[in-house]
Write an enzyme that holds these catalytic residues in place. Structure first.
Site, short mmCIF file in Angstrom:
data_model
loop_
_atom_site.label_atom_id
_atom_site.label_comp_id
_atom_site.label_asym_id
_atom_site.label_seq_id
_atom_site.Cartn_x
_atom_site.Cartn_y
_atom_site.Cartn_z
N LYS C 101 124.21 30.17 -25.36
CA LYS C 101 124.38 29.19 -26.42
C LYS C 101 124.47 29.95 -27.73
CE LYS C 101 122.41 25.33 -28.93
NZ LYS C 101 121.20 24.56 -29.22
N ALA C 188 121.47 18.39 -30.86
CA ALA C 188 120.76 18.28 -32.13
C ALA C 188 120.76 16.85 -32.67
CB ALA C 188 121.34 19.21 -33.20
N GLY C 189 119.59 16.41 -33.03
CA GLY C 189 119.45 15.11 -33.68
C GLY C 189 119.12 13.96 -32.74
#
Lengths: 264, 264, 264, 264
Positions: C101, C188-189
Site C-alpha cells: 500500500k 480512509a474516513g
C-alpha cells in the site's frame, strides 16, 4: 430591473423587506438597534416577558421605530394552547397590536413546537381577531391545516431553534412552498447568510433570523450581511436558477483549436 | 463599518470585487456585458478559441472595459502541460496580458483537472513570467505544491465544472483555506448565490462563477444576486459567525412569567 | 442466490472478502486478532515501523494467519517518493511480499496524500515488480494515470484519514468507479458500517477500515458488523437498487375502497 | 458475543428481527414470499384493500406464515381519523389481529401524514384495545404525545414515502430516539441497506422497508441485503461507534523510523 425584490404582503400589510429579526440574545440595546437598522427589517419579534410595558424607557421597545417596523410579539415559553392564548391577550393589550407569532413548545431542551396545541390555539386566536404567524415543524400537512383555519402565514423551522444548523428540513420546505397559499417564512436554525439565501432561492417568502445575528462577533455588520443575502436569494429565485446536472459540456473547447495548429 | 469588503490582492494587483466571472455560455454578447456590469467583477476569464483577435469588433472583448477589468485567458481544452504552455503563449501575445488561468483536463466528460500536468505547466509558466491561477481539484497537498512553485493563487473546485452542485468539497476547501498562503478562489460547481456566500463565509478569498449566471433565466439580475451574495458572505466571515450547537437555551423564557401570573 | 458476494480479483489473487483491515490503534494484540477473524478479511495492512521483524513473537505478525490473509505493508510516514521506495524495499525484504500500500503524505496534520510523489513512486515500484495499491485523494484523473502506470488497484479516500466522516467524496468516487479498469478500494474516513455499505452500494470493489473498528467500544463485534455491512452493500449493488424520486404513488390505495363503502 | 442482535419487545410480543417489511409493489406473490423469507422479518404490513378475505387463496395472505410473522394491517388511504378508525375495525375483523399501523395522509401527492388526525385516531383506537403503531413525520413533540396516549411504538419517517431518499430527518430522529420510552421504528424513505444500517446505528429500534426491496432488480437478494444491514447497524450501535473528528494522529508513524535510518 423592475423585478428585483418584489414586496411581500402578509395579511393587509406590505413589506419591502423579507428579513424578520428576533430581538433576543443581543449583548446590548445598542447592538440590537444597530442590527435592526442595518438589517432593513420591517418586522421584529419580541418576547412578552422582556418587555417592560410601564415605562417609556423600555430597553427593547425604545430602540424600535414603530412607524417603520411592525412589532410581532411571540408567545415563547407557552407550553400549551391555553397559555398561548393568555399570553396573546396580554401582548395585544400591552403592545397595541393584534399581530402574533404563535409559539408553543412544551419541550424545554430542544424547544420543538407542538403541532396539536398550535393548531388549537391558532384556530381560537384567529377567531379573536389576531393576525397569526405560527412557528411549527416543517410539516406540510400541518401547514395546510393552519392555512385553512386562517393563519396569515406559516413559519416552518429549518432546524431546531438556536442551533445554527441551517436548512436540514429542505425536502419538506420544498413541499410546503409548493403547496402553500399563504406566505412561508422560514424560522429557526438559519445560522449564516448562505442559509438565508438558500431559503429564498427555494422560494420561501421570507426568513426570520435571531441567534445568528445577535451572537455574531459584530452583530451590526452581520445584520447587513443577512440583509444582502436575503435580497440576493430572492433575486436569484426570480431570475431562474439553473438545474444541477451530472456533467457539463466544455464551455471553452480549445482542443480543436490546438489540434488544428498541431496539424499544420 | 470599515471592515466591510476588504480588498483582495493577487500578485501585485488589488481588487475591490471578490467575484470572478467566466464568459462562456451566454446567450448573447449583450447579456454578457450586462452581467459583467451588474456583477461588479474586476476579472473575467476568456477562452482563447472564442477570441477573434484580429478585429476590433470581437464579440467578447468588445464588451469588456479593460481599464477596469483584468482579462484572465484560460487554457481550457488543453490536455497536457505542453498544450497548456503553447496556449498560454498564444494568449499572452494575442491579449497582451501575462495573467493566466491554467486549466488542463484530459477527461472530456467530467472535465476534471490533471494534477500532474498542471503542476508541471505551472512551474514552467511561472519561470516564463506568467501570473498563474491554476484550476485544480480540492487537493490540499497539490495546493501547497503549486504555491511553492510560485502560483499567484489556487483555484480548487467545489464540484465538477458546469454541474451547479455547489460545495461538495467543503471539507477539503476548509483545509486548503487553513493552509494556503496565496489567495484561494473557489472555482467550478457554484450553482447559486447561496453557494457563493457559503464559500466566502468559509474564508475563501474569492469565487469564480460562469454557468450559473450565463444560463440563468435573467443573467443580468443573477449577476447582481451573485455580487450581493459574495459581499454578504465576506462580511459574514469578517463579522464572526456563531458555532453550530445541538440545542439552545430559550431566548425568550415566558414560562416563568406565566407561572407567576397563574400563581396569583 | 449464486450472485451474492462475487469474489474480487486484485493482481493475480482472488479474494472472497471485500473488507480490508488496518492494524493500527488496537488496544491489544488480542483485540486485533479477534477483529481480524470476525471481519473475515483476507488482506490486512501493516505499518513497517510497528513490525519487529527479528523475533518470532512479534505482536502484530504473530496474530495473522498468513496462509489465509495477505499482508499489505504500507509506507505510512513517507513524505516523498524516495522515502516510499526505500520503505517498500525494506518491507519486501522483511515481510517477504511484493504487495504494497503506497502512502505518501507530507502533511503531518491531515495526512492528505501527495498526488505527484505518489504517481512517481508508483511508476518506479511497478517497474521493480511490486503489486501497488496507492492511497490517494478521490481524484479521477490521478486514478486513471495510476492505472496507466500499472497499479493493481486504486485506493481513493472517503474523507481525511482517522476522521470517521464517511463518504464526503461520493460525487468523485462515482466518477472513479465509472471510469476505472482496476479495482477501486475506498480507504480512509469510513466511520461506520453504513458508510461501508454505501461505498459498496455505489459499486466500489472493496473498502479498507481501521480506526472505526480499532477504537470501537467492542472491536470484535464491530468487525463483525463491518463484515455484514460490506456483504450487504455488495449484494445490494448486484441486486439493482431503485432510484430516488421526488414522490411516490400510494402503494396501498385504500381511499377508493372506503369511498365505495361510504357511498353505500 | 452475547450482545449481538438483542431482541425487540413491542407491546407484549418479542421479536428477534428488527426489520419490518411492507407487502406493496412486489412484482409477484412469489417475489414477495421469497423476500419475506430472506429478510428474516417477523412483522409485515398489509393494506386492507389488497386483502381478499373471503378466499383461502388470497395472494398476499397465502404467502405469510402467521405462526412466525405478525400481520400489521395498515390504514393507508385513510384521510382522517374517522376513516382510519373504520378501516381499523374492518382489519381487526378480517385479519383477526388487533395490531395496526395507523396511517392517515390527506395529501395524495406526497402522502405526508396528518399529525392532528393521527393523534385523535390513536387515542380512540388505544381505548378500543388496538396495539397502535402510528406512522408520522419525524416530530419529537408528536411522538411524545402519541406515547402518552398509549401507542405501542412510534414510526417516524426518514423522508417522504416511496422516494428512497434516506434519512433526511436524522437530526429529528436523534431527538426522538433520545426522548422516546416506546420503540422507535423508522419508516418511509429508506432506499438502501446503508440507510437501514445508519438508522440502526443511530439507535432506532427497528426499520420498516417496502419500496426499496419490492422494486429492486432482485427483491429476494435485496431482502437478504437489508436483513444483514439491520443486524450490522444494530451490532454497531451496541458496540460503541467512534466520534467524528476533524483530523487524526497518524496511526503508523514511519517518518521517525526513516529519519533514523537516514541519519546513519
Amino acid at each position: 430591473m423592475k423585478s428585483l425584490n418584489q414586496p411581500l404582503k402578509i395579511a393587509d400589510r406590505v413589506f419591502q423587506s423579507r428579513l424578520l429579526l428576533g430581538t433576543g440574545k443581543f449583548g446590548s440595546p445598542e447592538d440590537m438597534k444597530a442590527a435592526i437598522i442595518q438589517s432593513g427589517t420591517e418586522m421584529v419579534t419580541v418576547a412578552l416577558k422582556r418587555i417592560d410595558t410601564e415605562t417609556e424607557t423600555d430597553l427593547i421597545l425604545g430602540q424600535i421605530d414603530r412607524e417603520k417596523v411592525q412589532l410581532l410579539p411571540n408567545t415563547s415559553g407557552a407550553r400549551n394552547a391555553k397559555e398561548a392564548v393568555f399570553a396573546a391577550q396580554l401582548a395585544r393589550e400591552a403592545l397595541e397590536t393584534n399581530w402574533l407569532k404563535l409559539e408553543i413548545h412544551p419541550d424545554p431542551k430542544y424547544l420543538m413546537p407542538d403541532p396539536i396545541e398550535t393548531l388549537k390555539a391558532a384556530e381560537e386566536l384567529v377567531k379573536m381577531g389576531f393576525v397569526i404567524l405560527p412557528y411549527i415543524h416543517a410539516d406540510p400537512v400541518l401547514c395546510k391545516r393552519l392555512e385553512e383555519v386562517g393563519t396569515a402565514a406559516v413559519m416552518p423551522l429549518g432546524s431546531p431553534i438556536g442551533t445554527n444548523k441551517g436548512l436540514k428540513t429542505d425536502l419538506f420546505l420544498e413541499i410546503i412552498i409548493e403547496q402553500s397559499k399563504v406566505p412561508v417564512i422560514v424560522d429557526a436554525g438559519i445560522g449564516s447568510p448562505s442559509d438565508a439565501a438558500k431559503a429564498m432561492e427555494m422560494g420561501a417568502d421570507a426568513v426570520l433570523v435571531n441567534t445568528a445575528i445577535a451572537v455574531a462577533g459584530n452583530p451590526e455588520n452581520m445584520a447587513r450581511a443577512f440583509q444582502m443575502a436575503v435580497v440576493s436569494g430572492r433575486i436569484a429565485h426570480e431570475s431562474g436558477l439553473g438545474k444541477q446536472q451530472d456533467y457539463a459540456e466544455a464551455s471553452s473547447p480549445l482542443t480543436g483549436f490546438l489540434n488544428e495548429r498541431e496539424d499544420e
